[in-house]
Structure formats: structure tokens, C-alpha cells
Design an enzyme around this catalytic site. Structure first.
Site, PDB file in Angstrom:
ATOM      1  N   ASN A   1      11.365   9.655  50.115  1.00  0.00           N
ATOM      2  CA  ASN A   1      12.823   9.494  50.194  1.00  0.00           C
ATOM      3  C   ASN A   1      13.243   8.627  49.019  1.00  0.00           C
ATOM      4  O   ASN A   1      12.531   7.687  48.664  1.00  0.00           O
ATOM      5  CB  ASN A   1      13.239   8.751  51.469  1.00  0.00           C
ATOM      6  CG  ASN A   1      13.055   9.593  52.704  1.00  0.00           C
ATOM      7  OD1 ASN A   1      12.635  10.735  52.623  1.00  0.00           O
ATOM      8  ND2 ASN A   1      13.363   9.015  53.848  1.00  0.00           N
ATOM      9  N   GLY A   2      14.443   8.888  48.478  1.00  0.00           N
ATOM     10  CA  GLY A   2      14.936   8.079  47.362  1.00  0.00           C
ATOM     11  C   GLY A   2      15.095   8.936  46.122  1.00  0.00           C
ATOM     12  O   GLY A   2      15.051  10.170  46.193  1.00  0.00           O
TER      13      GLY A   2
ATOM     14  N   LYS B   1      34.163  18.683  59.803  1.00  0.00           N
ATOM     15  CA  LYS B   1      33.595  17.990  58.647  1.00  0.00           C
ATOM     16  C   LYS B   1      33.673  18.861  57.400  1.00  0.00           C
ATOM     17  O   LYS B   1      33.854  18.367  56.290  1.00  0.00           O
ATOM     18  CB  LYS B   1      32.146  17.604  58.949  1.00  0.00           C
ATOM     19  CG  LYS B   1      31.497  16.753  57.870  1.00  0.00           C
ATOM     20  CD  LYS B   1      32.101  15.359  57.840  1.00  0.00           C
ATOM     21  CE  LYS B   1      31.659  14.561  56.634  1.00  0.00           C
ATOM     22  NZ  LYS B   1      32.594  13.463  56.329  1.00  0.00           N
TER      23      LYS B   1
ATOM     24  N   GLU C   1      45.282   7.307  51.075  1.00  0.00           N
ATOM     25  CA  GLU C   1      43.991   7.409  51.758  1.00  0.00           C
ATOM     26  C   GLU C   1      43.966   6.529  53.011  1.00  0.00           C
ATOM     27  O   GLU C   1      43.453   6.932  54.059  1.00  0.00           O
ATOM     28  CB  GLU C   1      42.859   7.025  50.775  1.00  0.00           C
ATOM     29  CG  GLU C   1      41.466   6.919  51.354  1.00  0.00           C
ATOM     30  CD  GLU C   1      40.940   8.214  51.976  1.00  0.00           C
ATOM     31  OE1 GLU C   1      41.564   9.268  51.841  1.00  0.00           O
ATOM     32  OE2 GLU C   1      39.884   8.137  52.632  1.00  0.00           O
TER      33      GLU C   1
ATOM     34  N   CYS D   1      16.995  12.214  53.540  1.00  0.00           N
ATOM     35  CA  CYS D   1      15.675  12.714  53.916  1.00  0.00           C
ATOM     36  C   CYS D   1      15.071  11.895  55.050  1.00  0.00           C
ATOM     37  O   CYS D   1      15.449  10.746  55.274  1.00  0.00           O
ATOM     38  CB  CYS D   1      14.742  12.636  52.722  1.00  0.00           C
ATOM     39  SG  CYS D   1      15.372  13.442  51.269  1.00  0.00           S
TER      40      CYS D   1
ATOM     41  N   TRP E   1      16.818  16.313  52.205  1.00  0.00           N
ATOM     42  CA  TRP E   1      18.229  16.522  51.889  1.00  0.00           C
ATOM     43  C   TRP E   1      18.285  16.554  50.372  1.00  0.00           C
ATOM     44  O   TRP E   1      18.073  15.542  49.706  1.00  0.00           O
ATOM     45  CB  TRP E   1      19.060  15.370  52.468  1.00  0.00           C
ATOM     46  CG  TRP E   1      20.516  15.653  52.451  1.00  0.00           C
ATOM     47  CD1 TRP E   1      21.211  16.449  53.304  1.00  0.00           C
ATOM     48  CD2 TRP E   1      21.469  15.110  51.537  1.00  0.00           C
ATOM     49  NE1 TRP E   1      22.535  16.450  52.964  1.00  0.00           N
ATOM     50  CE2 TRP E   1      22.726  15.638  51.889  1.00  0.00           C
ATOM     51  CE3 TRP E   1      21.386  14.244  50.454  1.00  0.00           C
ATOM     52  CZ2 TRP E   1      23.886  15.333  51.196  1.00  0.00           C
ATOM     53  CZ3 TRP E   1      22.545  13.935  49.756  1.00  0.00           C
ATOM     54  CH2 TRP E   1      23.784  14.479  50.147  1.00  0.00           C
TER      55      TRP E   1
ATOM     56  N   LYS F   1      43.338   7.993  56.716  1.00  0.00           N
ATOM     57  CA  LYS F   1      42.240   7.502  57.552  1.00  0.00           C
ATOM     58  C   LYS F   1      42.763   7.101  58.922  1.00  0.00           C
ATOM     59  O   LYS F   1      42.176   7.408  59.946  1.00  0.00           O
ATOM     60  CB  LYS F   1      41.598   6.311  56.852  1.00  0.00           C
ATOM     61  CG  LYS F   1      40.150   6.169  56.755  1.00  0.00           C
ATOM     62  CD  LYS F   1      39.305   7.111  56.003  1.00  0.00           C
ATOM     63  CE  LYS F   1      39.604   8.558  56.039  1.00  0.00           C
ATOM     64  NZ  LYS F   1      38.996   9.327  54.958  1.00  0.00           N
TER      65      LYS F   1
ATOM     66  N   ARG G   1      20.379  12.799  60.441  1.00  0.00           N
ATOM     67  CA  ARG G   1      20.568  12.284  59.076  1.00  0.00           C
ATOM     68  C   ARG G   1      20.988  13.383  58.103  1.00  0.00           C
ATOM     69  O   ARG G   1      21.411  13.095  56.999  1.00  0.00           O
ATOM     70  CB  ARG G   1      19.249  11.671  58.570  1.00  0.00           C
ATOM     71  CG  ARG G   1      18.841  10.427  59.311  1.00  0.00           C
ATOM     72  CD  ARG G   1      17.367  10.126  59.086  1.00  0.00           C
ATOM     73  NE  ARG G   1      17.062   9.781  57.715  1.00  0.00           N
ATOM     74  CZ  ARG G   1      16.959   8.552  57.258  1.00  0.00           C
ATOM     75  NH1 ARG G   1      17.156   7.535  58.068  1.00  0.00           N
ATOM     76  NH2 ARG G   1      16.642   8.309  56.006  1.00  0.00           N
TER      77      ARG G   1
ATOM     78  N   GLU H   1      43.945  10.283  60.976  1.00  0.00           N
ATOM     79  CA  GLU H   1      42.932  11.230  61.453  1.00  0.00           C
ATOM     80  C   GLU H   1      42.051  10.669  62.560  1.00  0.00           C
ATOM     81  O   GLU H   1      41.623  11.424  63.425  1.00  0.00           O
ATOM     82  CB  GLU H   1      42.119  11.863  60.321  1.00  0.00           C
ATOM     83  CG  GLU H   1      41.233  10.975  59.520  1.00  0.00           C
ATOM     84  CD  GLU H   1      40.501  11.734  58.398  1.00  0.00           C
ATOM     85  OE1 GLU H   1      40.328  12.952  58.465  1.00  0.00           O
ATOM     86  OE2 GLU H   1      40.085  11.057  57.454  1.00  0.00           O
TER      87      GLU H   1
HETATM   88  O1  M6R Z   1      34.335  18.388  51.819  1.00  0.00           O
HETATM   89  P1  M6R Z   1      35.633  18.111  51.096  1.00  0.00           P
HETATM   90  O2  M6R Z   1      35.597  16.840  50.343  1.00  0.00           O
HETATM   91  O3  M6R Z   1      36.046  19.265  50.223  1.00  0.00           O
HETATM   92  O4  M6R Z   1      36.709  17.975  52.233  1.00  0.00           O
HETATM   93  C1  M6R Z   1      38.059  17.843  51.949  1.00  0.00           C
HETATM   94  C2  M6R Z   1      38.819  17.381  53.158  1.00  0.00           C
HETATM   95  O5  M6R Z   1      38.708  18.303  54.192  1.00  0.00           O
HETATM   96  C3  M6R Z   1      38.313  16.019  53.649  1.00  0.00           C
HETATM   97  O6  M6R Z   1      38.347  15.058  52.644  1.00  0.00           O
HETATM   98  C4  M6R Z   1      39.133  15.527  54.845  1.00  0.00           C
HETATM   99  O7  M6R Z   1      40.414  15.208  54.431  1.00  0.00           O
HETATM  100  C5  M6R Z   1      38.426  14.361  55.526  1.00  0.00           C
HETATM  101  N1  M6R Z   1      38.440  14.507  56.939  1.00  0.00           N
HETATM  102  C6  M6R Z   1      39.020  13.056  55.189  1.00  0.00           C
HETATM  103  O8  M6R Z   1      38.491  11.993  55.890  1.00  0.00           O
END
Ligand code: M6R
Length: 613
Positions: free
Chosen positions: A101-102, A608, A486, A2, A75, A490, A27, A493
Site C-alpha cells: 500500500n502507498g 456518490k 461549497e 488498498c 485501489w 455541504k 476501503r 446535502e
Molecule cells: O464524482 P464527481 O466529482 O464528478 O461528482 C460531482 C458531484 O456529483 C459531487 O461533487 C457532488 O456534488 C457531491 N455530493 C458533493 O459533496
């Protein structure tokens, strides 16, 4: 997260508030609202969706040139995005408004007792209790009423409050949620949840600290301690950030900011749900009775990408502590296989965004087959949460960097809470163990906070050595195997380096053929039950001239002897290692991507929220 903006002074308030809110849009938010004083009355406008909707609404409005008001972008955390849930929230009389906020953790109890006293609520938010609670304490001074009211509040807040009977002032207060004040020499005071909102008007700011309150007037600003009411001398600081820097709170990228926000995100996710003394967890949002939970025969976790990695960790936790069979599926596979589900199965879709198409499709299939669907999600009101029978929200705040960081560790936190909860309901975790595990989680945020700056520094030489590599291998075992996956995800990507995660025991079944001096191998070696096994796997790499980075327990001097680089982490409860061991891997990926000049926050080809199959 928020956003709050407030102004009192010689200039017209509406344009200042709208411009300030616009500068907080980064934000993330899902509704917006504004309030100002006109002819002795508070006038309020709110709407769901983008700020542009509010701006359009305000174009038609005669604000009378008002010089005092507040604005908010919400939010959603309690109650979906809607006009009724948008801030500002009013008391019963409509003479008092609050933006917040919070999270008010004891809002249920407060709401019940205020309702019993005759207060009428019009939203589902936790914030609205603040308006009624302040009203309850209000005699003839708003600041005093705010100070008294917040003594009854548990949780976090940054507040802006306004009362039409004291039309010359705004009240600001904070506890564990940021609030910054702005001043101008020629008159006028501002408040905002974040610096960018202030930058068009002033660079002279005062940071409110926890448990401080301020009274803002056109020509004065006074700060008090919320608990003892004593005045506090504050230093005015000059901000020399540009707008971009300010949005990222001085961090170079959102991803780095979000990595550093993890202690708070983890804390927000367990706070109010976990009793720190007993380790007892309450998750009423699951909406299943103890009897129903005891009757569950299987859990099925469904997710994509990073969220799938969280699911893989949870399988270890749930099977170990709840003794229930758990299956984990990549959502795009789940939806195209024969599903053996029924009412005795809980299906848990895990999604940061709550909009991932494959995860949503899996959820719908599971529901059609009669399974109980409890999602884990970070975005209130998202499709996945709307279609689930219940949702455990992670409270990570909006994640802006495409690479998921704080959402992941918050998902792990939520899944750990779920493990404790189910273990307690099904009586598979003894009380003493609950206490031990709960305590370990409570201690984790502060510990991560302490380690973060050092870890960031330690990544620099590793990055200098391996940042130009073409490939990377990550190894882990047990619940840390998904963390190896993971770490590799990371890195690939955001830096575009080819990276693979493997269960360390799988090395000799194929990937060991890749080992040479050009293949850095990062292995996770906490001092757990499989420590010796992983070390043996690492020795196999060393024997083939592989270059090694080890992440392990502080005090384990053997690691420095074996590895080219050893990263040491504090010894914590073994169960929580997956959360802690994620942090250096995030930082290493960030450092390498940054050094290679990659677009860290918006890596190529990625979105995203993946709303298509
Ligand atoms: O919004 P979601 O958690 O469902 O998204 C799943 C994946 O698309 C997401 O975790 C993706 O792998 C990210 N870019 C990882 O950093």
C-alpha cells in the site's frame, strides 16, 4: 485505498486472508489477489474486480491446507485495474512476492535501473519495483534484503513480503502508510492494513510505526528499526472496537474520518510532483510538450457539484498566475451550449469519481472539437481518465462519504500544482514566487493537521446555536467565493437545511432582503485584498439584526466584536486560503447534520457517483 492481510500460524491461511480482505472492502478497491505457500512454492491468484471473483476462483483450488500467505485488495494508482497490475507482485524468479500500500515516488528511476540490470517487469505498477529491488538485495535473509531495499525507496509504503526459501516467515514494513500486526497466545501472527481484518481472529495488536519492520513467524514476532536494524520493544494493545467502529478507524462517520484524512490526501497529491526547495512542479502525466503548452490560448474547466467549486477557485489562480483566460462551466450546461473550442484550448474535466455522466459528455464534445483534454480525477481507470488525453490524479484515496471532502481539497491541490506548472512552463511565475508558493503548499498539511481537533471542538457551540435553523447564508469574495458555495452545498446535502452561497458583493442586489434574526450568515474574511469589502458587507447584515459567524485570521480581534461567533484560522499564504477555509465549513456541516440525526454518510436522494444525466 488498498488493503493488506497476512497470516502465518497453525490455521489454514486462505480462509483467513479472504475473510480479512472482505472486512477491508469498505476501503474501496478494483482488483484482488492472494498468495500462499504450497509444497515449497509460492502459489498466486489474482483477478480484476470484486473479491467475490477471487473467492469463486479459490473454490476450485486445492491450497494444500497452507498455513502462510498474503492477500491484497488494490485501489489503482499506477496502471489501470487488471489482473497483471493486481498484487501480489513477484520478482523474476517467482520465489519472492510483495503486497504494498502507498506510492513509490521514484519508481520510474528504480524501474529503469532494475531493467538495465536485467529484471523483467510484467505490470505497470510502482509496487513491482519493490519485488525486483528486494530480489536485487537478497542473499540468504529476507528481512535484511527488505531493509536494504527500502533505503532506496522514496514515498510511502506498507509492505508484506514472502520468500519461498524462508518459508516460516512473513516480513512487514511501513513508512507513512498504516500497518497493524495481530498476535495470538496459542500461536499465529497476522498483519493487516487496518484493524477490521484482524477482529475475527484477535484483538491483541501491535501498531507498527514509521520506519519499522517486523518478522512474523508462527511462534514469534520481532520488530526492528528499518534504519539502524536495532530491535524495538513494542506494546501489545487490546482493541475493544466493534467492526463498524474499526472500519471508520474509531470515527463515528466516514465523512468525519475523511475530513481528518485531508492533510494526508493533500500531501499525497503534491508529493513527488512538487520540489519542496524550488517549488518546481513536474506533471508528465499531462502528456503535452512545453511548446504545446505555450501555444494554449484558453482553458475551459468543466465539472459538477463540489468539483465545479474546485474549478471556480482554479479560475482565480490560473488567470492570476498564468495570465490565461479561463472559463468554468457546469457540465450539464456545457454540453448543451455552443462550444467554441479547438486545438488551442485545454479542456479540464474535474471529477472525483471519473464517472459523472454530464462531465463525461462534456469531455467527449470537447474531444470531437479537437480540444486537448486533461482530466483531474481521483479514480484510476475510470471512464473519464480513459477517455482523456492525460490525467492528473488526485491521491485522496477512496472517498466513501457521499459528501465530498478530501477529494475536494485534493482537487484544489492538483489545480494549484497545475497553476504552478503552467506558470513555470509559460514563464509567468518568477522563480522566487514559485519557491514561495511551493513552500506554502508544503507547509499546509501539517498546519491543517494541527488545527483540525480544535476546529472540531469549536463547532459545538455554533451548532448548538444555529443547528435548528431553517436557512443559512454563506458569503465570500474572490477565490473564497466558491468556498462559500461549497460550504452551503455541504450543509444542504447532509443536514437538509436550505443554504445559499453568495459573492458578498451581491448581498445588496437581492439576498439582503432575507436577513433577519433567523437567518445565520457565515462570512469568510481572511486578511486578504478584499477583507475590508467583505467586512462592510457583514456590517450591512449586522445593521439588519442578522446573526453572524465569521471565519478569519488569527489575531484579527475585530471579528469577535462584530460576530456572534468568530472562528480563527492561522495566517497562511493568501493563495491557499481556499483550501484552509474549507475545513471549518466541512466540520460545521458535519456537526449540524450529526446533531440533527441525519444519515451523514448516505444523505437522502444522493449518490456518490452520478452516472445518469
Ligand atoms: O464524482 P464527481 O466529482 O464528478 O461528482 C460531482 C458531484 O456529483 C459531487 O461533487 C457532488 O456534488 C457531491 N455530493 C458533493 O459533496
Amino acid at each position: 485505498m488498498c488493503g493488506i492481510v497476512g497470516y502465518v500460524g497453525p490455521r489454514k491461511v486462505v480462509p483467513i486472508v479472504l475473510e480479512g480482505l472482505k472486512r477491508l472492502e469498505y476501503r474501496g478497491y478494483d482488483s484482488a489477489g492472494i498468495v500462499y505457500l504450497k509444497d515449497g512454492k509460492l502459489v498466486k491468484y489474482r483477478c480484476e474486480g470484486k473479491l467475490a471473483n477471487l473467492e469463486e476462483m479459490m473454490e476450485e483450488v486445492d491450497d494444500g491446507g497452507s498455513r502462510i500467505g498474503l492477500g491484497h485488495t488494490r485501489w489503482a494508482t499506477h496502471g489501470p485495474p487488471s489482473e497483471a497490475n493486481a498484487h501480489p507482485h513477484s520478482d523474476c524468479s517467482g520465489d519472492l512476492v510483495v503486497v504494498h500500500n502507498g506510492i513509490i515516488e521514484n519508481f520510474h528511476t528504480l524501474r529503469e535501473s532494475l531493467t538495465a540490470k536485467g529484471h523483467i517487469f510484467t505490470s505497470q505498477t510502482d509496487t513491482e519495483v519493490l519485488a525486483h529491488l528486494i530480489e536485487e538485495h537478497l542473499r540468504d535473509d529476507l528481512a535484511q534484503a527488505v531493509a536494504e531495499a527500502v533505503k532506496e525507496v522514496e514515498g510511502s509504503f506498507a509492505l508484506g513480503v514472502m520468500w519461498s526459501r524462508q518459508p516460516d516467515r512473513l516480513i512487514a514494513a511501513r513508512s507513512q502508510s498504516p500497518l497493524v500486526l495481530g498476535v495470538k497466545e496459542k500461536g499465529g501472527c497476522f498483519m493487516a492494513s487496518d484493524i477490521p481484518a484482524l477482529l475475527p481472529y484477535t484483538r491483541q495488536v501491535i501498531f507498527l510505526e514509521d520506519r519499522e519492520m517486523a518478522v512474523l513467524k508462527n511462534d514469534s514476532l520481532q520488530v526492528f528499526n528499518l534504519d539502524d536494524g536495532q530491535p524495538v520493544e513494542k506494546e501489545i494493545q487490546t482493541i475493544d472496537w466493534n467492526v463498524g467502529m474499526a472500519e471508520k478507524a474509531g470515527y463515528r462517520h466516514f465523512m468525519l474520518k475523511e475530513i481528518f484524512e485531508q492533510p494526508q490526501a493533500i500531501l499525497n497529491t503534491f508529493r513527488g510532483r512538487l520540489d519542496p526547495e524550488t517549488g518546481i512542479v513536474r506533471l508528465p502525466e499531462i502528456k503535452l510538450s512545453s511548446e504545446e503548452l505555450r501555444g494554449v490560448s484558453r482553458i475551459s474547466l468543466v465539472a459538477c457539484g463540489t468539483s465545479w467549486h474546485a474549478a471556480l477557485v482554479a479560475k482565480y489562480w490560473l488567470e492570476k498566475w498564468v495570465g490565461i483566460p479561463v472559463e468554468v462551466d457546469i457540465a450539464s450546461e456545457f454540453r448543451y451550449r455552443r462550444l467554441l473550442l479547438g486545438p488551442d484550448v485545454i479542456v479540464i474535466p474535474i471529477s472525483q469519481s471519473g464517472e459523472t455522466a454530464d462531465t463525461l459528455a462534456g469531455l467527449r464534445l470537447a474531444k470531437d472539437l479537437g480540444a486537448k483534454v486533461i482530466s483531474i480525477c481521483n479514480v484510476v481507470g475510470s471512464t473519464i481518465t480513459r477517455e482523456s488525453h492525460g490525467t492528473i490524479y488526485t491521491h485522496a484515496g477512496p472517498e466513501i462519504g457521499v459528501a465530498s471532502t478530501k477529494a475536494f481539497t485534493s482537487q484544489l491541490t492538483a489545480l494549484f500544482l497545475l497553476t504552478l506548472f503552467l506558470g513555470q512552463v509559460r514563464e509567468t511565475i518568477p522563480a522566487e514566487k514559485s519557491r514561495e508558493l511551493g513552500k506554502a503548499l508544503v507547509e499546509l498539511p501539517a498546519l491543517i493537521e494541527e488545527e483540525l481537533p480544535r476546529l472540531q471542538e469549536e463547532m459545538i457551540p455554533i451548532c448548538n446555536e444555529f443547528g435548528r435553523s431553517r436557512d443559512f447564508l454563506y458569503l465570500g469574495r474572490g477565490a473564497n467565493f466558491p468556498i462559500a458555495l461549497e460550504g452551503a452545498l455541504k450543509l444542504k446535502e447532509i443536514s437538509y437545511i436550505h443554504a445559499e452561497g453568495y459573492a458578498a458583493g451581491e448581498l445588496k442586489h437581492g439576498p439582503i432582503a432575507l436577513i433577519d434574526r433567523d437567518m445565520p450568515v457565515l462570512a469568510l474574511v481572511p486578511g486578504d485584498g478584499v477583507y475590508k469589502k467583505v467586512i462592510s458587507n457583514v456590517q450591512e447584515v449586522k445593521a439588519r439584526h442578522g446573526r453572524i459567524i465569521l471565519v478569519g485570521s488569527r489575531g484579527d480581534d475585530a471579528l469577535a466584536e462584530i460576530a456572534d461567533f468568530a472562528i480563527y484560522l492561522p495566517i497562511i499564504h493568501e493563495e491557499l486560503n481556499p483550501i484552509l477555509y474549507t475545513i471549518p465549513l466541512q466540520l460545521l456541516s458535519y456537526q449540524i447534520a450529526n446533531m440533527r440525526g441525519c444519515d451523514v454518510d448516505q444523505p437522502r436522494n444522493l449518490a456518490k457517483s452520478v452516472t445518469v444525466e
